[in-house]
Design a protein around this motif. Structure first.
Motif, PDB file in Angstrom:
ATOM      1  N   VAL A  55      34.100  35.036 -42.265  1.00  0.00           N
ATOM      2  CA  VAL A  55      34.391  35.875 -43.422  1.00  0.00           C
ATOM      3  C   VAL A  55      34.009  35.160 -44.713  1.00  0.00           C
ATOM      4  CG1 VAL A  55      36.229  37.008 -44.724  1.00  0.00           C
ATOM      5  CG2 VAL A  55      36.270  37.041 -42.210  1.00  0.00           C
ATOM      6  N   ALA A  56      34.424  33.901 -44.831  1.00  0.00           N
ATOM      7  CA  ALA A  56      34.163  33.130 -46.043  1.00  0.00           C
ATOM      8  C   ALA A  56      34.194  31.656 -45.708  1.00  0.00           C
ATOM      9  CB  ALA A  56      35.197  33.445 -47.118  1.00  0.00           C
ATOM     10  N   GLY A  57      33.390  30.877 -46.422  1.00  0.00           N
ATOM     11  CA  GLY A  57      33.358  29.442 -46.206  1.00  0.00           C
ATOM     12  C   GLY A  57      33.439  28.706 -47.525  1.00  0.00           C
ATOM     13  N   ILE A  58      33.942  27.478 -47.456  1.00  0.00           N
ATOM     14  CA  ILE A  58      34.025  26.635 -48.647  1.00  0.00           C
ATOM     15  C   ILE A  58      33.708  25.211 -48.232  1.00  0.00           C
ATOM     16  CG2 ILE A  58      36.530  26.342 -48.387  1.00  0.00           C
ATOM     17  CD1 ILE A  58      36.667  26.323 -51.500  1.00  0.00           C
ATOM     18  N   SER A  59      32.825  24.578 -48.980  1.00  0.00           N
ATOM     19  CA  SER A  59      32.431  23.223 -48.635  1.00  0.00           C
ATOM     20  C   SER A  59      33.483  22.226 -49.120  1.00  0.00           C
ATOM     21  CB  SER A  59      31.077  22.907 -49.253  1.00  0.00           C
ATOM     22  OG  SER A  59      31.224  22.704 -50.643  1.00  0.00           O
ATOM     23  N   SER A  60      33.284  20.970 -48.732  1.00  0.00           N
ATOM     24  CA  SER A  60      34.190  19.913 -49.187  1.00  0.00           C
ATOM     25  C   SER A  60      34.132  19.762 -50.708  1.00  0.00           C
ATOM     26  CB  SER A  60      33.848  18.590 -48.504  1.00  0.00           C
ATOM     27  OG  SER A  60      32.512  18.225 -48.783  1.00  0.00           O
ATOM     28  N   ARG A  61      33.041  20.224 -51.304  1.00  0.00           N
ATOM     29  CA  ARG A  61      32.898  20.162 -52.756  1.00  0.00           C
ATOM     30  C   ARG A  61      33.182  21.502 -53.419  1.00  0.00           C
ATOM     31  NH1 ARG A  61      27.934  16.003 -54.169  1.00  0.00           N
ATOM     32  NH2 ARG A  61      28.649  14.305 -52.827  1.00  0.00           N
ATOM     33  N   SER A  62      33.735  22.433 -52.630  1.00  0.00           N
ATOM     34  CA  SER A  62      34.215  23.738 -53.111  1.00  0.00           C
ATOM     35  C   SER A  62      33.127  24.734 -53.472  1.00  0.00           C
ATOM     36  CB  SER A  62      35.180  23.559 -54.294  1.00  0.00           C
ATOM     37  OG  SER A  62      36.356  22.897 -53.859  1.00  0.00           O
ATOM     38  N   SER A  63      31.940  24.563 -52.953  1.00  0.00           N
ATOM     39  CA  SER A  63      30.971  25.660 -53.057  1.00  0.00           C
ATOM     40  C   SER A  63      31.324  26.691 -51.987  1.00  0.00           C
ATOM     41  CB  SER A  63      29.547  25.163 -52.891  1.00  0.00           C
ATOM     42  OG  SER A  63      29.372  24.575 -51.618  1.00  0.00           O
ATOM     43  N   THR A  64      31.107  27.956 -52.308  1.00  0.00           N
ATOM     44  CA  THR A  64      31.596  29.024 -51.440  1.00  0.00           C
ATOM     45  C   THR A  64      30.486  29.950 -50.967  1.00  0.00           C
ATOM     46  OG1 THR A  64      32.085  30.423 -53.352  1.00  0.00           O
ATOM     47  CG2 THR A  64      33.863  29.016 -52.548  1.00  0.00           C
ATOM     48  N   ASN A  65      30.743  30.619 -49.856  1.00  0.00           N
ATOM     49  CA  ASN A  65      29.847  31.656 -49.370  1.00  0.00           C
ATOM     50  C   ASN A  65      30.686  32.723 -48.687  1.00  0.00           C
ATOM     51  OD1 ASN A  65      29.895  29.360 -47.189  1.00  0.00           O
ATOM     52  ND2 ASN A  65      29.385  31.211 -46.069  1.00  0.00           N
ATOM     53  N   TYR A  66      30.164  33.957 -48.674  1.00  0.00           N
ATOM     54  CA  TYR A  66      30.928  35.095 -48.168  1.00  0.00           C
ATOM     55  C   TYR A  66      30.047  35.998 -47.306  1.00  0.00           C
ATOM     56  CZ  TYR A  66      34.216  33.770 -51.816  1.00  0.00           C
ATOM     57  OH  TYR A  66      35.096  33.072 -52.608  1.00  0.00           O
ATOM     58  N   ALA A  67      30.685  36.623 -46.325  1.00  0.00           N
ATOM     59  CA  ALA A  67      30.013  37.678 -45.599  1.00  0.00           C
ATOM     60  C   ALA A  67      29.750  38.840 -46.556  1.00  0.00           C
ATOM     61  CB  ALA A  67      30.877  38.151 -44.432  1.00  0.00           C
ATOM     62  N   ASP A  68      28.649  39.540 -46.358  1.00  0.00           N
ATOM     63  CA  ASP A  68      28.300  40.650 -47.247  1.00  0.00           C
ATOM     64  C   ASP A  68      29.429  41.684 -47.313  1.00  0.00           C
ATOM     65  OD1 ASP A  68      24.735  40.742 -46.441  1.00  0.00           O
ATOM     66  OD2 ASP A  68      25.882  39.513 -47.850  1.00  0.00           O
ATOM     67  N   SER A  69      30.121  41.871 -46.215  1.00  0.00           N
ATOM     68  CA  SER A  69      31.145  42.912 -46.144  1.00  0.00           C
ATOM     69  C   SER A  69      32.358  42.629 -47.025  1.00  0.00           C
ATOM     70  CB  SER A  69      31.607  43.097 -44.695  1.00  0.00           C
ATOM     71  OG  SER A  69      32.119  41.881 -44.183  1.00  0.00           O
ATOM     72  N   VAL A  70      32.526  41.390 -47.471  1.00  0.00           N
ATOM     73  CA  VAL A  70      33.707  41.050 -48.269  1.00  0.00           C
ATOM     74  C   VAL A  70      33.360  40.537 -49.656  1.00  0.00           C
ATOM     75  CG1 VAL A  70      34.944  40.490 -46.138  1.00  0.00           C
ATOM     76  CG2 VAL A  70      33.968  38.641 -47.511  1.00  0.00           C
ATOM     77  N   LYS A  71      32.090  40.412 -49.966  1.00  0.00           N
ATOM     78  CA  LYS A  71      31.683  39.911 -51.284  1.00  0.00           C
ATOM     79  C   LYS A  71      32.268  40.775 -52.390  1.00  0.00           C
ATOM     80  CE  LYS A  71      27.347  37.519 -50.256  1.00  0.00           C
ATOM     81  NZ  LYS A  71      25.864  37.577 -50.335  1.00  0.00           N
ATOM     82  N   GLY A  72      32.815  40.104 -53.389  1.00  0.00           N
ATOM     83  CA  GLY A  72      33.394  40.819 -54.516  1.00  0.00           C
ATOM     84  C   GLY A  72      34.831  41.254 -54.293  1.00  0.00           C
ATOM     85  N   ARG A  73      35.315  41.127 -53.058  1.00  0.00           N
ATOM     86  CA  ARG A  73      36.705  41.535 -52.757  1.00  0.00           C
ATOM     87  C   ARG A  73      37.565  40.350 -52.331  1.00  0.00           C
ATOM     88  NH1 ARG A  73      37.727  44.775 -48.572  1.00  0.00           N
ATOM     89  NH2 ARG A  73      35.915  44.122 -47.346  1.00  0.00           N
ATOM     90  N   PHE A  74      36.978  39.396 -51.625  1.00  0.00           N
ATOM     91  CA  PHE A  74      37.722  38.244 -51.119  1.00  0.00           C
ATOM     92  C   PHE A  74      37.327  36.992 -51.893  1.00  0.00           C
ATOM     93  CE2 PHE A  74      38.388  39.746 -46.420  1.00  0.00           C
ATOM     94  CZ  PHE A  74      38.935  40.930 -46.890  1.00  0.00           C
ATOM     95  N   THR A  75      38.282  36.072 -52.034  1.00  0.00           N
ATOM     96  CA  THR A  75      38.033  34.793 -52.682  1.00  0.00           C
ATOM     97  C   THR A  75      38.647  33.678 -51.846  1.00  0.00           C
ATOM     98  OG1 THR A  75      38.072  35.825 -54.875  1.00  0.00           O
ATOM     99  CG2 THR A  75      38.301  33.427 -54.768  1.00  0.00           C
ATOM    100  N   ILE A  76      37.824  32.721 -51.462  1.00  0.00           N
ATOM    101  CA  ILE A  76      38.304  31.564 -50.710  1.00  0.00           C
ATOM    102  C   ILE A  76      38.512  30.402 -51.674  1.00  0.00           C
ATOM    103  CG2 ILE A  76      35.961  30.760 -50.151  1.00  0.00           C
ATOM    104  CD1 ILE A  76      37.036  29.835 -47.427  1.00  0.00           C
ATOM    105  N   SER A  77      39.564  29.639 -51.429  1.00  0.00           N
ATOM    106  CA  SER A  77      39.829  28.464 -52.258  1.00  0.00           C
ATOM    107  C   SER A  77      40.572  27.436 -51.412  1.00  0.00           C
ATOM    108  CB  SER A  77      40.635  28.848 -53.507  1.00  0.00           C
ATOM    109  OG  SER A  77      41.897  29.382 -53.143  1.00  0.00           O
ATOM    110  N   ARG A  78      40.682  26.232 -51.975  1.00  0.00           N
ATOM    111  CA  ARG A  78      41.369  25.171 -51.245  1.00  0.00           C
ATOM    112  C   ARG A  78      42.147  24.294 -52.216  1.00  0.00           C
ATOM    113  NH1 ARG A  78      36.775  22.218 -48.161  1.00  0.00           N
ATOM    114  NH2 ARG A  78      38.498  20.879 -47.453  1.00  0.00           N
ATOM    115  N   ASP A  79      43.247  23.727 -51.727  1.00  0.00           N
ATOM    116  CA  ASP A  79      44.022  22.756 -52.477  1.00  0.00           C
ATOM    117  C   ASP A  79      44.128  21.515 -51.598  1.00  0.00           C
ATOM    118  OD1 ASP A  79      45.906  21.176 -53.739  1.00  0.00           O
ATOM    119  OD2 ASP A  79      47.155  22.856 -54.347  1.00  0.00           O
TER     120      ASP A  79
END
Length: 117
Positions: free
Chosen positions: A48-72
């Motif tokens: 659905v969504a991915g986030i690198s160790s440096r916090s760059s993100t990528n999303y499946a087309d079906s969720v772009k603009g609706r979902f947000t991935i983040s990390r703490d």
């Protein structure tokens, strides 16, 4: 092996929002790329969504603009903010750390998201 515990799922009406959390065991969470995955009944698990160790993100087309991935990294926690939910988002949601040829962690129980009126 890293272990993950997902939470935050539930039943929500179309157009609603949920925030999923994934807590990782171990003290080196920050070095891992991470992803949220989902599996709907009768379908294969998908990214659905991915986030690198440096916090760059990528999303499946079906969720772009609706979902947000983040990390703490201070809390060993991965998040997925899901807005404008649709019935087709209904699935069990999992988190894991992708590795060459597989994953670094074992799959947890996931958290069920059901979008229905």
């Amino acid at each position: 092996q890293v272990q993950f515990v997902e939470s935050g799922g539930g039943l929500v009406q179309p157009g609603g929002s949920l925030r999923l959390s994934c807590v990782a065991s171990g003290r080196i969470f920050s070095i891992y790329d991470m992803g949220w995955y989902r599996q709907a009944p009768g379908k294969q698990r998908e990214l659905v969504a991915g986030i690198s160790s440096r916090s760059s993100t990528n999303y499946a087309d079906s969720v772009k603009g609706r979902f947000t991935i983040s990390r703490d990294n201070t809390k060993n926690t991965l998040y997925l903010q899901m807005n404008s939910l649709k019935p087709e988002d209904t699935a069990v949601y999992y988190c894991n750390a992708p590795a060459p040829g597989g994953f670094y962690g074992s799959w947890g129980q996931g958290t069920q998201v059901t979008v229905s009126s």
